[in-house]
Enzyme design. Structure first.
Site, PDB file in Angstrom:
ATOM      1  N   HIS A   1       0.814  -1.222   0.000  1.00 24.09           N
ATOM      2  CA  HIS A   1       0.000   0.000   0.000  1.00 24.09           C
ATOM      3  C   HIS A   1       0.847   1.272   0.000  1.00 24.09           C
ATOM      4  CE1 HIS A   1      -3.485  -2.572   1.798  1.00 24.09           C
ATOM      5  NE2 HIS A   1      -3.319  -2.759   0.508  1.00 24.09           N
TER       6      HIS A   1
ATOM      7  N   CYS B   1       2.662  20.811  -5.855  1.00 17.17           N
ATOM      8  CA  CYS B   1       3.925  20.211  -6.283  1.00 17.17           C
ATOM      9  C   CYS B   1       5.007  21.286  -6.471  1.00 17.17           C
ATOM     10  CB  CYS B   1       3.683  19.466  -7.600  1.00 17.17           C
ATOM     11  SG  CYS B   1       5.182  18.800  -8.339  1.00 17.17           S
TER      12      CYS B   1
ATOM     13  N   GLY C   1      -7.475 -12.026  17.639  1.00 17.46           N
ATOM     14  CA  GLY C   1      -8.855 -12.066  17.175  1.00 17.46           C
ATOM     15  C   GLY C   1      -8.976 -12.822  15.875  1.00 17.46           C
TER      16      GLY C   1
ATOM     17  N   LEU D   1       1.588 -10.244  18.797  1.00 22.28           N
ATOM     18  CA  LEU D   1       2.747 -10.559  17.959  1.00 22.28           C
ATOM     19  C   LEU D   1       4.079 -10.272  18.637  1.00 22.28           C
ATOM     20  CD1 LEU D   1       0.960  -9.134  14.940  1.00 22.28           C
ATOM     21  CD2 LEU D   1       1.991 -11.389  14.915  1.00 22.28           C
TER      22      LEU D   1
HETATM   23 ZN   LIG Z   1       4.008  17.979 -10.199  1.00 20.22          ZN
END
Ligand SMILES: [Zn+2]
Length: 279
Positions: A118, A177, A246, A262
């Site tokens: 992800h 950006c 669970g 864990l």
């Molecule tokens: Zn850009």
């Protein structure tokens, strides 16, 4: 549980294991799980790609919250679970880690290779020109654009998002950006409603199909994005083990299920496997 721990130990000791990890592995690093035991108190639903790109107010809200949440994520350090996985990988028993987490903690613990299914929260992408910038750089620009922005947060969600009242969001100024000047910036993570890049998925299927066993760590396998690898392994006759607090939506495909924290189970496992390997 002793029986299932034994079964898990022998599965790992055989090597050529692929690990699929989820948010449950990072809860002990202070990053709560959406769906696990600590995720119950969650007050808002995660940002969707459609809301982020289609709604300037939603985007402002996201960046304000993420600007604060990032500090907490950036401070998080690997826990005993991450370190145990790295140790198993260095011992040559785990071939690869596929993680659903965007916190970078597997890499920080020394694991390699790691496929970040992800994406990563510490990178930011421009949706127009595709330029990739470090989160550190965007963080610096956001601080410059918002010199007076202060808010107190003490809890963060796995995607680096925090809960923040609307009045605190109102004055926040996101940045565009720095390369194309106008492009919309988005953390380089896969949002809800967005698909994982196909070549990344293909690489994961390839890793799973070559594995002798698939071990799931800390994922409830609620979303198909991770569950599909469990289904593929089971279909190909590759044993699946699941360690999670669970029940999970993959339990029906698993040959071994261990319901335990864990940070407790993994160091014990790594120790047992290492002891077995040195005999
Ligand atoms: Zn850009």
């Amino acid at each position: 549980m002793t029986d299932s721990l034994d079964a898990l130990t022998s599965l790992l000791a055989g090597g050529r294991v692929v690990v699929l990890s989820g948010a449950g592995l990072s809860t002990e690093s202070g990053i709560p799980d959406y769906r696990g035991p600590s995720g119950v108190a969650r007050r808002h639903t995660p940002m969707t790609f459609q809301a982020f790109t289609g709604d300037a107010l939603a985007r402002r809200r996201y960046w304000a919250r993420s600007h604060l949440g990032w500090r907490l994520i950036a401070r998080a350090t690997p826990n005993d679970g991450h370190r145990a996985v790295a140790r198993l990988q260095h011992a040559g028993l785990v071939d690869a880690v596929i993680t659903q987490n965007v916190d970078g903690l597997h890499g920080a613990a020394g694991s390699a290779p790691v496929v970040e299914l992800h994406g990563r929260l510490d990178e930011v992408t421009c949706l127009d020109c595709g330029n990739l910038t470090s989160r550190e750089e965007v963080d610096r620009r956001l601080r410059e654009a918002n010199p007076d922005f202060v808010a107190q947060v003490d809890a963060v969600n796995p995607d680096g998002d925090v809960d923040l009242p609307d009045e605190q969001v109102a004055g926040f100024r996101p940045v565009d950006c720095g390369i194309c000047q106008t492009g919309m910036l988005k953390p380089d993570v896969v949002f809800f409603g967005e698909t994982v890049p196909p070549q990344r998925v293909a690489r994961c299927f390839d890793l799973v199909e070559r594995a002798r066993a698939l071990v799931v760590l800390g994922s409830s396998l609620t979303v198909m994005s991770g569950r599909r690898f469990v289904i593929r392994a089971a279909k190909n006759g590759i044993p699946v083990a699941i360690v999670n607090q669970g029940p999970t939506r993959g339990d029906g495909y698993a040959t071994v299920c261990v319901d335990a924290p864990l940070g407790v189970v993994l160091p014990v496992l790594a120790e047992r496997v290492a002891a077995g390997a040195s005999v």
